[in-house]
Design a protein around this motif. Sequence first.
Motif, PDB file in Angstrom:
ATOM      1  N   SER A  78       1.833  21.108 -15.065  1.00 44.71           N
ATOM      2  CA  SER A  78       0.824  22.119 -15.386  1.00 44.71           C
ATOM      3  C   SER A  78       1.041  23.384 -14.566  1.00 44.71           C
ATOM      4  O   SER A  78       0.153  24.220 -14.467  1.00 44.71           O
ATOM      5  CB  SER A  78      -0.575  21.557 -15.146  1.00 44.71           C
ATOM      6  OG  SER A  78      -0.774  21.397 -13.765  1.00 44.71           O
ATOM      7  N   ILE A 116       3.397  10.389  -9.288  1.00 42.24           N
ATOM      8  CA  ILE A 116       2.800  10.756 -10.597  1.00 42.24           C
ATOM      9  C   ILE A 116       2.034  12.065 -10.494  1.00 42.24           C
ATOM     10  O   ILE A 116       2.181  12.967 -11.304  1.00 42.24           O
ATOM     11  CB  ILE A 116       1.886   9.619 -11.109  1.00 42.24           C
ATOM     12  CG1 ILE A 116       2.714   8.339 -11.341  1.00 42.24           C
ATOM     13  CG2 ILE A 116       1.226  10.020 -12.414  1.00 42.24           C
ATOM     14  CD1 ILE A 116       1.864   7.134 -11.674  1.00 42.24           C
ATOM     15  N   LEU A 117       1.182  12.144  -9.432  1.00 41.30           N
ATOM     16  CA  LEU A 117       0.415  13.373  -9.196  1.00 41.30           C
ATOM     17  C   LEU A 117       1.345  14.571  -9.156  1.00 41.30           C
ATOM     18  O   LEU A 117       1.081  15.619  -9.761  1.00 41.30           O
ATOM     19  CB  LEU A 117      -0.314  13.272  -7.855  1.00 41.30           C
ATOM     20  CG  LEU A 117      -1.774  12.846  -7.907  1.00 41.30           C
ATOM     21  CD1 LEU A 117      -2.331  12.757  -6.505  1.00 41.30           C
ATOM     22  CD2 LEU A 117      -2.572  13.845  -8.718  1.00 41.30           C
ATOM     23  N   ARG A 130       1.680  24.016 -11.255  1.00 44.06           N
ATOM     24  CA  ARG A 130       1.100  24.243  -9.925  1.00 44.06           C
ATOM     25  C   ARG A 130       2.036  23.663  -8.867  1.00 44.06           C
ATOM     26  O   ARG A 130       1.710  22.694  -8.190  1.00 44.06           O
ATOM     27  CB  ARG A 130      -0.255  23.566  -9.812  1.00 44.06           C
ATOM     28  CG  ARG A 130      -1.300  24.257 -10.625  1.00 44.06           C
ATOM     29  CD  ARG A 130      -2.459  23.321 -10.834  1.00 44.06           C
ATOM     30  NE  ARG A 130      -3.180  23.745 -11.998  1.00 44.06           N
ATOM     31  CZ  ARG A 130      -4.417  24.239 -11.948  1.00 44.06           C
ATOM     32  NH1 ARG A 130      -5.043  24.294 -10.817  1.00 44.06           N
ATOM     33  NH2 ARG A 130      -5.002  24.643 -13.027  1.00 44.06           N
ATOM     34  N   GLY A 143       2.334   1.669  -3.355  1.00 43.54           N
ATOM     35  CA  GLY A 143       1.332   2.178  -4.313  1.00 43.54           C
ATOM     36  C   GLY A 143       1.093   3.654  -4.141  1.00 43.54           C
ATOM     37  O   GLY A 143       1.142   4.432  -5.102  1.00 43.54           O
ATOM     38  N   LEU A 144       0.835   4.019  -2.883  1.00 43.63           N
ATOM     39  CA  LEU A 144       0.594   5.450  -2.608  1.00 43.63           C
ATOM     40  C   LEU A 144       1.770   6.293  -3.067  1.00 43.63           C
ATOM     41  O   LEU A 144       1.613   7.361  -3.660  1.00 43.63           O
ATOM     42  CB  LEU A 144       0.364   5.656  -1.112  1.00 43.63           C
ATOM     43  CG  LEU A 144      -1.103   5.714  -0.673  1.00 43.63           C
ATOM     44  CD1 LEU A 144      -1.165   5.960   0.822  1.00 43.63           C
ATOM     45  CD2 LEU A 144      -1.836   6.797  -1.400  1.00 43.63           C
ATOM     46  N   ILE A 146       1.657   6.707  -6.797  1.00 42.15           N
ATOM     47  CA  ILE A 146       0.582   7.615  -7.224  1.00 42.15           C
ATOM     48  C   ILE A 146       0.921   9.063  -6.892  1.00 42.15           C
ATOM     49  O   ILE A 146       0.740   9.970  -7.713  1.00 42.15           O
ATOM     50  CB  ILE A 146      -0.749   7.182  -6.577  1.00 42.15           C
ATOM     51  CG1 ILE A 146      -1.243   5.927  -7.305  1.00 42.15           C
ATOM     52  CG2 ILE A 146      -1.778   8.281  -6.670  1.00 42.15           C
ATOM     53  CD1 ILE A 146      -2.333   5.234  -6.579  1.00 42.15           C
ATOM     54  N   ARG A 150       0.826  -1.208   0.000  1.00 40.51           N
ATOM     55  CA  ARG A 150       0.000   0.000   0.000  1.00 40.51           C
ATOM     56  C   ARG A 150       0.857   1.253   0.000  1.00 40.51           C
ATOM     57  O   ARG A 150       0.615   2.217  -0.733  1.00 40.51           O
ATOM     58  CB  ARG A 150      -0.928  -0.011   1.214  1.00 40.51           C
ATOM     59  CG  ARG A 150      -2.236  -0.742   0.917  1.00 40.51           C
ATOM     60  CD  ARG A 150      -2.919  -1.181   2.169  1.00 40.51           C
ATOM     61  NE  ARG A 150      -3.526  -0.047   2.855  1.00 40.51           N
ATOM     62  CZ  ARG A 150      -4.208  -0.196   4.001  1.00 40.51           C
ATOM     63  NH1 ARG A 150      -4.322  -1.373   4.555  1.00 40.51           N
ATOM     64  NH2 ARG A 150      -4.750   0.842   4.564  1.00 40.51           N
ATOM     65  N   LYS A 195      -3.306  23.555 -20.052  1.00 43.41           N
ATOM     66  CA  LYS A 195      -2.831  23.338 -18.693  1.00 43.41           C
ATOM     67  C   LYS A 195      -3.693  22.331 -17.939  1.00 43.41           C
ATOM     68  O   LYS A 195      -3.179  21.465 -17.230  1.00 43.41           O
ATOM     69  CB  LYS A 195      -2.868  24.673 -17.945  1.00 43.41           C
ATOM     70  CG  LYS A 195      -1.490  25.105 -17.506  1.00 43.41           C
ATOM     71  CD  LYS A 195      -1.412  26.542 -17.055  1.00 43.41           C
ATOM     72  CE  LYS A 195      -2.189  26.913 -15.839  1.00 43.41           C
ATOM     73  NZ  LYS A 195      -1.981  28.338 -15.497  1.00 43.41           N
ATOM     74  N   ILE A 221      -6.423   2.692  -2.350  1.00 43.41           N
ATOM     75  CA  ILE A 221      -5.286   2.093  -1.647  1.00 43.41           C
ATOM     76  C   ILE A 221      -5.343   2.396  -0.156  1.00 43.41           C
ATOM     77  O   ILE A 221      -5.101   1.531   0.683  1.00 43.41           O
ATOM     78  CB  ILE A 221      -3.970   2.610  -2.253  1.00 43.41           C
ATOM     79  CG1 ILE A 221      -3.778   1.973  -3.626  1.00 43.41           C
ATOM     80  CG2 ILE A 221      -2.789   2.276  -1.359  1.00 43.41           C
ATOM     81  CD1 ILE A 221      -2.631   2.553  -4.397  1.00 43.41           C
ATOM     82  N   LEU A 254      -6.185   9.349 -10.516  1.00 43.22           N
ATOM     83  CA  LEU A 254      -5.167   9.048  -9.511  1.00 43.22           C
ATOM     84  C   LEU A 254      -5.711   9.177  -8.104  1.00 43.22           C
ATOM     85  O   LEU A 254      -5.402   8.357  -7.228  1.00 43.22           O
ATOM     86  CB  LEU A 254      -3.974   9.974  -9.689  1.00 43.22           C
ATOM     87  CG  LEU A 254      -3.131   9.702 -10.937  1.00 43.22           C
ATOM     88  CD1 LEU A 254      -2.094  10.772 -11.115  1.00 43.22           C
ATOM     89  CD2 LEU A 254      -2.478   8.332 -10.818  1.00 43.22           C
ATOM     90  N   LEU A 261      -5.847  13.609 -12.658  1.00 46.45           N
ATOM     91  CA  LEU A 261      -6.012  13.875 -11.226  1.00 46.45           C
ATOM     92  C   LEU A 261      -7.154  13.051 -10.656  1.00 46.45           C
ATOM     93  O   LEU A 261      -7.022  12.393  -9.623  1.00 46.45           O
ATOM     94  CB  LEU A 261      -6.295  15.368 -11.035  1.00 46.45           C
ATOM     95  CG  LEU A 261      -5.943  15.936  -9.685  1.00 46.45           C
ATOM     96  CD1 LEU A 261      -4.440  15.842  -9.470  1.00 46.45           C
ATOM     97  CD2 LEU A 261      -6.391  17.377  -9.581  1.00 46.45           C
ATOM     98  N   VAL A 299       2.517  15.444 -12.610  1.00 43.81           N
ATOM     99  CA  VAL A 299       1.453  16.067 -13.427  1.00 43.81           C
ATOM    100  C   VAL A 299       1.222  17.503 -12.991  1.00 43.81           C
ATOM    101  O   VAL A 299       1.111  18.417 -13.814  1.00 43.81           O
ATOM    102  CB  VAL A 299       0.161  15.237 -13.313  1.00 43.81           C
ATOM    103  CG1 VAL A 299      -1.001  15.978 -13.914  1.00 43.81           C
ATOM    104  CG2 VAL A 299       0.331  13.894 -13.987  1.00 43.81           C
ATOM    105  N   LEU A 300       1.165  17.679 -11.679  1.00 46.75           N
ATOM    106  CA  LEU A 300       0.890  19.023 -11.165  1.00 46.75           C
ATOM    107  C   LEU A 300       2.025  19.990 -11.495  1.00 46.75           C
ATOM    108  O   LEU A 300       1.775  21.131 -11.880  1.00 46.75           O
ATOM    109  CB  LEU A 300       0.642  18.974  -9.659  1.00 46.75           C
ATOM    110  CG  LEU A 300      -0.732  18.423  -9.272  1.00 46.75           C
ATOM    111  CD1 LEU A 300      -0.788  18.134  -7.783  1.00 46.75           C
ATOM    112  CD2 LEU A 300      -1.830  19.403  -9.640  1.00 46.75           C
ATOM    113  N   LEU A 323      -4.588  17.445 -16.866  1.00 44.79           N
ATOM    114  CA  LEU A 323      -4.393  17.435 -15.418  1.00 44.79           C
ATOM    115  C   LEU A 323      -5.613  16.875 -14.708  1.00 44.79           C
ATOM    116  O   LEU A 323      -5.517  15.946 -13.922  1.00 44.79           O
ATOM    117  CB  LEU A 323      -4.108  18.850 -14.930  1.00 44.79           C
ATOM    118  CG  LEU A 323      -4.179  19.016 -13.425  1.00 44.79           C
ATOM    119  CD1 LEU A 323      -2.900  18.492 -12.795  1.00 44.79           C
ATOM    120  CD2 LEU A 323      -4.378  20.456 -13.033  1.00 44.79           C
ATOM    121  N   ILE A 374      -0.367  11.012   5.258  1.00 45.29           N
ATOM    122  CA  ILE A 374      -1.239   9.834   5.207  1.00 45.29           C
ATOM    123  C   ILE A 374      -0.439   8.561   5.508  1.00 45.29           C
ATOM    124  O   ILE A 374      -0.848   7.721   6.313  1.00 45.29           O
ATOM    125  CB  ILE A 374      -1.909   9.706   3.823  1.00 45.29           C
ATOM    126  CG1 ILE A 374      -2.982  10.793   3.673  1.00 45.29           C
ATOM    127  CG2 ILE A 374      -2.553   8.340   3.642  1.00 45.29           C
ATOM    128  CD1 ILE A 374      -3.579  10.870   2.296  1.00 45.29           C
TER     129      ILE A 374
END
Lengths: 64, 173, 334
Positions: free
Chosen positions: A26, A18-19, A28, A11-12, A15, A8, B152, B170, B163, B160, A22-23, B156, A42
Amino acid sequence: MDINLVFRIAGLGIIIAILNMVLIKSGREEVAMMTTLVGVVIICIMVVSLISKLFDSVKTMLMF
Amino acid sequence: MLLKLIGGIFIITACGLFGIAASNKYRGRPRELRNLRSSLQMLETEIIYGATPLPNAFNNIADKSCKVWYDFFKLASINLNSGIYYSVKEAWDSAIEEKLKNTNLNKPDIELLGQFGNILGNSDCEDQLKHFKLFYKQLEQQEDAAVEDKKKNEKLYRSLGFLLGLAVFIILV
Amino acid sequence: MNAGYINDLLKYVPSNLRGMLEKLPDNIKTHVEEIRLRIGRPFMIGGCGKEYFLGRNGLESVSSQMYIVTEEDIKSAVQLISNFSLYSVEDEIRNGYITVNGGHRIGLSGRVVIDNNKVRTIKDISFLNYRIAKQIIGAANKIAGYIIRSPDTVYNTLIISPPQCGKTTLLRDLIRQLSNGLKEYNFQGKKIGLIDERNEIAACSFGRPRNDVGIRTDVMDSCPKAEGIIMMIRSMSPEIIATDEIGRREDAEAILDAINAGVKVITTIHGNDLEDFLRKNSLEKLSKDLFERIIILSRKKGVGTIDKIYDKEANLIFSIDDKINNLQNKQISS
């Protein structure tokens, strides 16, 4: 010892990574930072019981 | 175990769909703004070259416009013909209120369009032409911003949602 | 006559004023000729030489109770009149009035913007005058006989009249009768080319006449008279050219051209009497003997009174003051 927990957390971790990517892509950065932090928190919460167990066992080991 | 898996799939699809819905908003906006611009170009032609009165002009361009703007201009035309409204502004605003609230346009877009209704039909051709030109400029800015936003945010939000769904799954499992 | 004429106009009046007009008693409604809006001044209507003021409850004679027209009223009225599209009536505004459905004309006044010594537009419109046009079938019954020369042709006719004496109404009905033909004079209908610069006679909207101008009438609406006359002669082969309110030099030349081309002309001009017409410099080319019938209108016995009719040599052949004389003259001339 539960092997599930390891998965777990892994996995977290994936993720959140990746988040994070991605952020940041873009534009942020702050939000990305926050997600990482939230992820860490968490995971901390998830493992806090295990850590306390660890402390306990160390304590009992030293006490006897 | 199976139950958990099914629940997990539910959570993930739900979150994913949320993400897709949010990203669609960004995808639709530039398209709608572009369509608005082409509709307004037709309106400009109607006004400057045809000198068609607004109720008829709205009706004519509605027939040539895409869905959202078809509804909007049709309603504006009906409003003007109904005789309930005493200025273009009122009829225009009520059409905006009714037809554009649930579209992908954001607040500044709608405000801009509302201001445009203020001057529509209120002056002679030359003046109208100037206002049109100005409005195209403003609209172009909005469009550029919308395209930027799309670039942008579209991907996302999609990833988002997905995910986050995965993360929740999980954590809860 | 009925109250329908004023009802036509009501939709061009802002709602609060509309309510007041609707409260008018029927006998006044039928006689209203003008509705006047002046910014900051009482709301007024006129008809049959009288004026009435309006208040919240219809007619009002106490000056403190009269409704004072506001800027919003005027703005809203202008929007309604122009069908929410000021740009579409630009040219009409330049002429100082807008013709609406039904042939009613709404006069505008305000601050004029000049461009190259020409009126470009009227800004800040603050005075409005709704003039109710009344199509009166049969208005020209009395004069048709004077204008028809033989079953085949008519006289060149000029109608001279001060404003508001029914000149346009008379012309419209004359056109209708000549175009349809008249059985009692054994007169065949003629092809008429109507150049309706002010769009008052036929009251076209989208090219379709709203008033009855006869079955053999072609209408060129909102067209400058001088050009319109030439275009008409070239394209529509009219036998009679009819037009309203000539005044400029070009108009006179075009009419001269038409007469020389063998087309009969019926037209009108503002004035009180024959002398007024002869004094007009811009029309000197139209020396009086071009017109074989000159009809003078007045309001002596109400709107549309036919005062005098002259023939080619300026002999009086009809006068309202002198019925016997006119009969004798008629016999001589026929």
